[in-house]
Design a protein around this motif. Structure first.
Motif, PDB file in Angstrom:
ATOM      1  N   SER A 138      59.205 -47.088  21.852  1.00  0.00           N
ATOM      2  CA  SER A 138      60.294 -47.281  20.886  1.00  0.00           C
ATOM      3  C   SER A 138      61.559 -47.840  21.512  1.00  0.00           C
ATOM      4  CB  SER A 138      60.619 -45.952  20.203  1.00  0.00           C
ATOM      5  OG  SER A 138      59.509 -45.447  19.505  1.00  0.00           O
ATOM      6  N   VAL A 139      61.766 -47.570  22.809  1.00  0.00           N
ATOM      7  CA  VAL A 139      63.006 -47.964  23.488  1.00  0.00           C
ATOM      8  C   VAL A 139      62.659 -48.537  24.844  1.00  0.00           C
ATOM      9  CG1 VAL A 139      65.267 -47.187  24.315  1.00  0.00           C
ATOM     10  CG2 VAL A 139      64.181 -45.993  22.418  1.00  0.00           C
ATOM     11  N   LEU A 140      63.343 -49.605  25.226  1.00  0.00           N
ATOM     12  CA  LEU A 140      63.238 -50.105  26.594  1.00  0.00           C
ATOM     13  C   LEU A 140      64.623 -50.179  27.207  1.00  0.00           C
ATOM     14  CD1 LEU A 140      61.089 -52.675  28.304  1.00  0.00           C
ATOM     15  CD2 LEU A 140      63.545 -53.109  28.342  1.00  0.00           C
ATOM     16  N   SER A 141      64.764 -49.616  28.399  1.00  0.00           N
ATOM     17  CA  SER A 141      66.007 -49.716  29.155  1.00  0.00           C
ATOM     18  C   SER A 141      65.704 -50.366  30.495  1.00  0.00           C
ATOM     19  CB  SER A 141      66.622 -48.325  29.371  1.00  0.00           C
ATOM     20  OG  SER A 141      67.822 -48.418  30.121  1.00  0.00           O
ATOM     21  N   PHE A 142      66.418 -51.434  30.779  1.00  0.00           N
ATOM     22  CA  PHE A 142      66.155 -52.218  31.997  1.00  0.00           C
ATOM     23  C   PHE A 142      67.454 -52.515  32.712  1.00  0.00           C
ATOM     24  CE2 PHE A 142      66.120 -56.588  33.800  1.00  0.00           C
ATOM     25  CZ  PHE A 142      65.222 -56.388  34.841  1.00  0.00           C
ATOM     26  N   THR A 143      67.444 -52.340  34.013  1.00  0.00           N
ATOM     27  CA  THR A 143      68.540 -52.799  34.871  1.00  0.00           C
ATOM     28  C   THR A 143      67.966 -53.783  35.878  1.00  0.00           C
ATOM     29  OG1 THR A 143      69.783 -50.729  34.658  1.00  0.00           O
ATOM     30  CG2 THR A 143      70.291 -52.122  36.554  1.00  0.00           C
ATOM     31  N   GLY A 144      68.524 -54.987  35.906  1.00  0.00           N
ATOM     32  CA  GLY A 144      68.018 -56.005  36.819  1.00  0.00           C
ATOM     33  C   GLY A 144      68.625 -57.361  36.500  1.00  0.00           C
ATOM     34  N   SER A 145      67.904 -58.403  36.827  1.00  0.00           N
ATOM     35  CA  SER A 145      68.435 -59.756  36.683  1.00  0.00           C
ATOM     36  C   SER A 145      68.438 -60.201  35.231  1.00  0.00           C
ATOM     37  CB  SER A 145      67.608 -60.732  37.522  1.00  0.00           C
ATOM     38  OG  SER A 145      66.326 -60.921  36.945  1.00  0.00           O
ATOM     39  N   THR A 146      69.317 -61.130  34.924  1.00  0.00           N
ATOM     40  CA  THR A 146      69.389 -61.676  33.569  1.00  0.00           C
ATOM     41  C   THR A 146      68.101 -62.402  33.162  1.00  0.00           C
ATOM     42  OG1 THR A 146      71.800 -61.817  33.610  1.00  0.00           O
ATOM     43  CG2 THR A 146      70.658 -63.263  32.074  1.00  0.00           C
ATOM     44  N   PRO A 147      67.480 -63.228  34.023  1.00  0.00           N
ATOM     45  CA  PRO A 147      66.237 -63.892  33.597  1.00  0.00           C
ATOM     46  C   PRO A 147      65.132 -62.906  33.227  1.00  0.00           C
ATOM     47  CG  PRO A 147      67.160 -65.007  35.504  1.00  0.00           C
ATOM     48  CD  PRO A 147      67.958 -63.752  35.321  1.00  0.00           C
ATOM     49  N   VAL A 148      64.960 -61.840  34.023  1.00  0.00           N
ATOM     50  CA  VAL A 148      63.921 -60.854  33.696  1.00  0.00           C
ATOM     51  C   VAL A 148      64.304 -60.089  32.439  1.00  0.00           C
ATOM     52  CG1 VAL A 148      62.705 -58.789  34.493  1.00  0.00           C
ATOM     53  CG2 VAL A 148      63.164 -60.649  36.089  1.00  0.00           C
ATOM     54  N   GLY A 149      65.584 -59.732  32.304  1.00  0.00           N
ATOM     55  CA  GLY A 149      66.051 -59.048  31.107  1.00  0.00           C
ATOM     56  C   GLY A 149      65.821 -59.863  29.857  1.00  0.00           C
ATOM     57  N   ARG A 150      66.029 -61.176  29.959  1.00  0.00           N
ATOM     58  CA  ARG A 150      65.809 -62.064  28.809  1.00  0.00           C
ATOM     59  C   ARG A 150      64.333 -62.054  28.391  1.00  0.00           C
ATOM     60  NH1 ARG A 150      67.650 -66.441  31.077  1.00  0.00           N
ATOM     61  NH2 ARG A 150      69.825 -66.052  30.504  1.00  0.00           N
TER      62      ARG A 150
END
Length: 513
Positions: free
Chosen positions: A255-267
């Motif tokens: 239901s939820v994704l939380s990611f910390t990292g680079s903008t390309p991977v986040g996109r």
């Protein structure tokens, strides 16, 4: 030890070095927190394939441990376990969740030293910084243990006498937590503490370079009594990470994704989540402006500069990146930072006494930093200090100063994520703001001035989610951490951090006489 002392003088240099290394790291190898398994549904498990991958010490390249190299099959088992556990965990009371989080916090505090040494061994940061991260990371468990009891709803004024309108907050569901290597402890507690406090269950995917801290912390979560399936850890090599990322961002039970990292991977993860209309929290790249005005107190600014730039050898998402110094103090302040970098930074193995500047995390990161420095010099920047890999070899890089940087200089255009200070002189406040706001990311920014009106003016116009004003250390559990533009969505920490993991449900009571 007496035998060692009696024969010490007969040992060669390399034999002595080996003995020192063994003594230095025996606390890591032997401590109870060292595990080499993943954790799914309350069980310590290997990858279904039986494969493992090595975790290396960036200070010396040696293998610390071998952990499961999991794939999408293992990730799906973790999702199923978390989904099953959510059916009961969602019904626990806020007080019950608070008590368990507090027990986890207490165990983190009790094991702070062994966890700090493990963190230094796998991430390379100086031991003093690792201890600081453990204190910071633990504080999120303490904070969210308290916030769990303050997830409040609302009673609103109804437009009709026969109705009452109430909003309640409920846990969103299973949360995927994908965390980075630069703060492998704090980024997990900041996400998992909020998720569990809200009543969510979670799957943690730690970075390939630093899985041991995640494993150790979940070991303590188990000891704290957190039920099976509520917290799960899936480890994998870099090769299997994309496949696991797809599972954790597209699975219909997430239901939820939380990611910390680079903008390309986040996109990419954001695009995956859009298919299932999942809630997302993204803390992505930054390129922090560090603006020093003529009205700055330069001694205060220098101390903030050292903290904001060289924590974790510059491998920090809110690290000062583009240094803008007004012409009236330019020569003086550049001289001050050059002197401080030459005299106060002690490069070496983070386990050694007095070291405050460790290696970069891996060869790819070193190549990136060195490539950006070379490209910046080729583009016209002047190298005032450093500018190449350190004489210690391995993953160590020299503290570097590049002056005469333009907006198009590579180290200004791209977040360098290393110990490189790119400097540009400016004349007016308007010019500084134009340069600072010229990029497509906006995580953190720093302003240094003793003119209060100027501080307010610039803070209002600076396009970042967080601003340090005469301060270089802005992170805290109480702070709303996050950025604007392409630096992410949502906030972590503070009371707002728990909102990412809860949904508002509207209850309308009718037929009231």
């Amino acid at each position: 030890m007496s035998l060692l002392n009696s024969g010490w003088r007969t040992l060669s240099y390399h034999q002595k070095r080996l003995v020192r290394d063994l003594l230095k790291y025996q606390g890591v190898r032997n401590m109870s927190k060292m595990r080499e398994e993943a954790y799914i549904d309350g069980q310590w498990v290997s990858a279904k394939s039986g494969k493992t991958f090595p975790v290396l010490n960036p200070a010396n390249g040696k293998v610390i441990a071998n952990v499961p190299d999991m794939n999408e099959t293992d990730a799906e088992l973790a999702v199923d376990a978390a989904h099953k556990a959510f059916q009961t965990w969602r019904n626990t009371t806020a007080k019950e969740r608070s008590v368990l989080l507090r027990k986890w916090f207490n165990l983190m505090e009790e094991n702070q030293e062994s966890l700090s040494r493990l963190l230094t061994a796998e991430a390379g940061k100086p031991l003093a910084e690792s201890r600081g991260e453990l204190m910071y990371g633990s504080s999120f468990l303490e904070w969210f243990a308290e916030e769990a009891k303050r997830i409040n709803g609302e009673v609103v004024c109804s437009p009709a006498r026969s109705r009452e309108m109430i909003f309640i907050r409920q846990p969103a569901g299973v949360a995927s937590l994908i965390t980075p290597w630069n703060f492998p402890n704090a980024m997990i507690t900041r996400k998992a503490g909020a998720a569990l406090a809200a009543g969510c269950t979670c799957i943690i995917k730690p970075a390939e370079d630093t899985p041991l801290s995640a494993i150790a912390m979940v070991d303590l979560a188990e000891q704290a009594g957190i039920p099976p399936g509520v917290v799960n850890v899936v480890t994998s090599s870099r090769g299997n990470t994309p496949a696991i990322g797809r599972v954790l961002s597209t699975h219909n039970k997430i239901s939820v994704l939380s990611f910390t990292g680079s903008t390309p991977v986040g996109r990419l993860l954001y695009e995956n989540c859009a298919r299932g209309i999942k809630r997302v929290g993204l803390e992505l790249g930054g390129n922090a402006p560090f603006i020093v005005f003529n009205a700055a107190d330069l001694k205060t600014t220098l101390e903030a500069f050292m903290v904001a730039k060289f924590r974790n050898a510059g491998q920090t998402c809110i690290s000062g990146s583009r240094f803008l110094i007004q012409s009236g103090v330019y020569d003086e302040f550049v001289g001050m930072i050059k002197d401080a970098m030459e005299t106060r930074l002690v490069v070496g193995d983070g386990m050694d006494n007095g070291v405050n500047f460790g290696p970069l995390i891996n060869q790819s990161q070193l190549n990136k930093v060195d490539g950006l420095v070379k490209a910046s010099i080729a583009a016209g920047a002047e190298c005032l200090l450093g500018g190449k890999p350190h004489e210690l070899g391995g993953l160590f890089y020299e503290p570097t100063i590049l002056t005469n940087c333009a907006e198009t200089t590579p180290c200004f255009e791209e977040e360098i994520f290393g110990p490189v200070v790119g400097i540009r002189k400016f004349e007016t406040e308007e010019e500084a703001l134009q340069i600072a706001n010229s990029c497509d990311v906006g995580l953190a920014g720093y302003i240094f001035t003793q003119d209060v009106s100027q501080a307010w003016r610039v803070a209002r116009q600076l396009e970042t989610g967080m601003i340090g004003i005469n301060e270089g250390l802005i992170s805290a559990a109480e702070a709303a951490f996050g950025g604007v533009k392409q630096s992410g969505i949502g906030r972590e920490g503070s009371r707002h951090g728990i909102e990412e993991y809860s949904e508002i449900k509207y209850l309308c009571f009718g037929g009231i006489n």
